[in-house]
Design an enzyme around this catalytic site. Sequence first.
Site, short mmCIF file in Angstrom:
data_model
loop_
_atom_site.label_atom_id
_atom_site.label_comp_id
_atom_site.label_asym_id
_atom_site.label_seq_id
_atom_site.Cartn_x
_atom_site.Cartn_y
_atom_site.Cartn_z
N THR A 12 -1.37 -6.31 -9.32
CA THR A 12 -1.81 -7.64 -9.74
C THR A 12 -3.11 -8.04 -9.06
O THR A 12 -3.88 -8.83 -9.61
CB THR A 12 -0.74 -8.71 -9.42
OG1 THR A 12 -0.41 -8.65 -8.03
CG2 THR A 12 0.53 -8.49 -10.25
N GLY A 14 -6.23 -6.74 -5.79
CA GLY A 14 -6.73 -5.72 -4.88
C GLY A 14 -7.48 -6.37 -3.75
O GLY A 14 -7.86 -7.54 -3.81
N ARG A 15 -7.68 -5.60 -2.71
CA ARG A 15 -8.44 -6.11 -1.57
C ARG A 15 -8.99 -4.95 -0.78
O ARG A 15 -8.53 -3.81 -0.90
CB ARG A 15 -7.57 -6.98 -0.67
CG ARG A 15 -6.47 -6.21 0.00
CD ARG A 15 -5.35 -7.12 0.48
NE ARG A 15 -4.37 -6.31 1.19
CZ ARG A 15 -4.15 -6.38 2.49
NH1 ARG A 15 -4.82 -7.23 3.24
NH2 ARG A 15 -3.25 -5.61 3.07
N GLY A 79 1.47 3.79 -8.23
CA GLY A 79 1.63 5.15 -8.73
C GLY A 79 1.70 5.24 -10.24
O GLY A 79 1.61 4.25 -10.96
N HIS A 237 -0.48 6.94 -2.73
CA HIS A 237 0.51 6.01 -3.28
C HIS A 237 0.77 4.92 -2.26
O HIS A 237 1.04 5.20 -1.09
CB HIS A 237 1.81 6.76 -3.59
CG HIS A 237 2.83 5.89 -4.27
ND1 HIS A 237 4.17 5.98 -4.00
CD2 HIS A 237 2.68 4.91 -5.19
CE1 HIS A 237 4.82 5.09 -4.74
NE2 HIS A 237 3.93 4.43 -5.47
N ASP A 238 0.68 3.67 -2.68
CA ASP A 238 0.74 2.56 -1.73
C ASP A 238 2.03 2.54 -0.92
O ASP A 238 2.02 2.20 0.27
CB ASP A 238 0.50 1.21 -2.42
CG ASP A 238 1.34 0.99 -3.66
OD1 ASP A 238 2.29 1.76 -3.90
OD2 ASP A 238 1.04 0.04 -4.41
N ASN A 297 13.88 2.76 -6.78
CA ASN A 297 13.05 1.65 -7.24
C ASN A 297 13.96 0.53 -7.73
O ASN A 297 14.83 0.75 -8.56
CB ASN A 297 12.16 2.10 -8.41
CG ASN A 297 10.90 2.78 -7.95
OD1 ASN A 297 10.95 3.62 -7.07
ND2 ASN A 297 9.78 2.42 -8.53
#
Length: 471
Positions: A12, A14-15, A79, A237-238, A297
């Site tokens: 949603t 980014g930074r 991902g 992958h975060d 998940n």
Amino acid sequence: MKHFLAVDLGATSGRTVLAAFDGEKIEMSELTRFRNPMIPMGGHLFWDIAGLYNEVLLSLKKLSSMGIVPDSIGIDTWGCDFAFFGKDGQLLGMPHCYRDSHTEGAQQKFFERMPAEEVYRRTGIQFMDFNSLFQLDTIRRNGGSALEAADKILFIPDALMYMLTGNAVCEYTVASTSQMLNPVTGDLDEDILKALGIGRNKFGKLVHPGTVVGQLSPQVQEFTGLGPVDVIAVAGHDTGSAVAAVPAEDERYAYLSCGTWSLLGIETPDAIMNEESFRHNFTNEGGIEGTTRFLKNICGLWIFEQCRPQLKDAPESVAELVALCETSDIESIIDPDAPCFAHPASMRAAIDTFCTETGQAVPQTAGDYCRVIFRSLALRYRQVVDILRSFAPFPIDRLHVIGGGSQNRYLMQYTADALEMPVICGPVEGTALGNVLVQLKTAGIVSTLSQMRAISAASVELKTYLPQNNK
């Protein structure tokens, strides 16, 4: 003082985060923040990857104007999604968004060529319509022109690194989310690619977290004013980056990455792939230092995020909304993973319908909706932890929670109550911190995972919730 730039992109927003390491702890400051909206176009949903790339360039330009040259740059993202590039290196259109409904029913179509049991035996990945495997198969069946013309297929963090450096790689942790990577061979599975009709040569060379992908290209150096800064393949992958920052002292824990998605699991030395893990639809994703993230998940705070704008007369701040839970006594519970909550036209209506169809009270107030959502998530966490205990080769005696959801005091306390064990919250900015920790290791500042986690513990303030009797 060492400086590192973490590019942390979510589904949603980014930074970019500037991190400074003084030899003991990491100080992080947000450099830039920007939206990452899903773009509706031609009946599909896409990501504006060119816009994201431009935001990365602007952050580098800002660093240059501040007189700061980072030691390296790392990029992590969500991902499954990917971008296509032509032989000339040019981007071939906008990447599909994993929430695009074009993959509905895609699993069964692929299973006609390779059974689900065989796919799981080869990958150990849970089945979800938006996995890269089913996205690519859907695009191929629909005659996607970008796929037909593609010389390279790169996952989102790999695509951005390619745009910065001109070097194409396939980073292990993000590739592991695709349901195309075989954890036994350590590479993309040739038989699955054959069933897809896509050659292995379309993907970059497989690399692990801590690999130097290359340096900023001459064009990027000129545009930003920076020199030949190294670009590092962190845990792309975060969640892989977030788990790297878990400040755990031993293995006796489960972790929860709590955000739009709730990712709940354990860290193991090897993949767990058997009939039971297949039956429960658990996944084995790549971690740092050769570890496996064995997890589930769960449709997390997405439900809250989508319901929140539909609550009449509700306060604007999340903290005030959370506080309203204390004013409600509704006992209704929903299943966060029910298909009706995946992408409904109205999340509030979906909750109302679920409660009606299951013979429960329908929420009336904003506090009611928040209480139902948060309690339902906590009880789902308890279900998953109970299953994890049957797989874990060690006792699970605490839950480490990372991500923005760790600040939700009602959800965290109710989770501690439901699990009947301590819930340790922090770091909130776990993804960016894990990104930086891998860069520290690449720079030779640390050499082990335990050292990385000790730095994480020294860099953040943790909050622990203990189970209470008044549930």
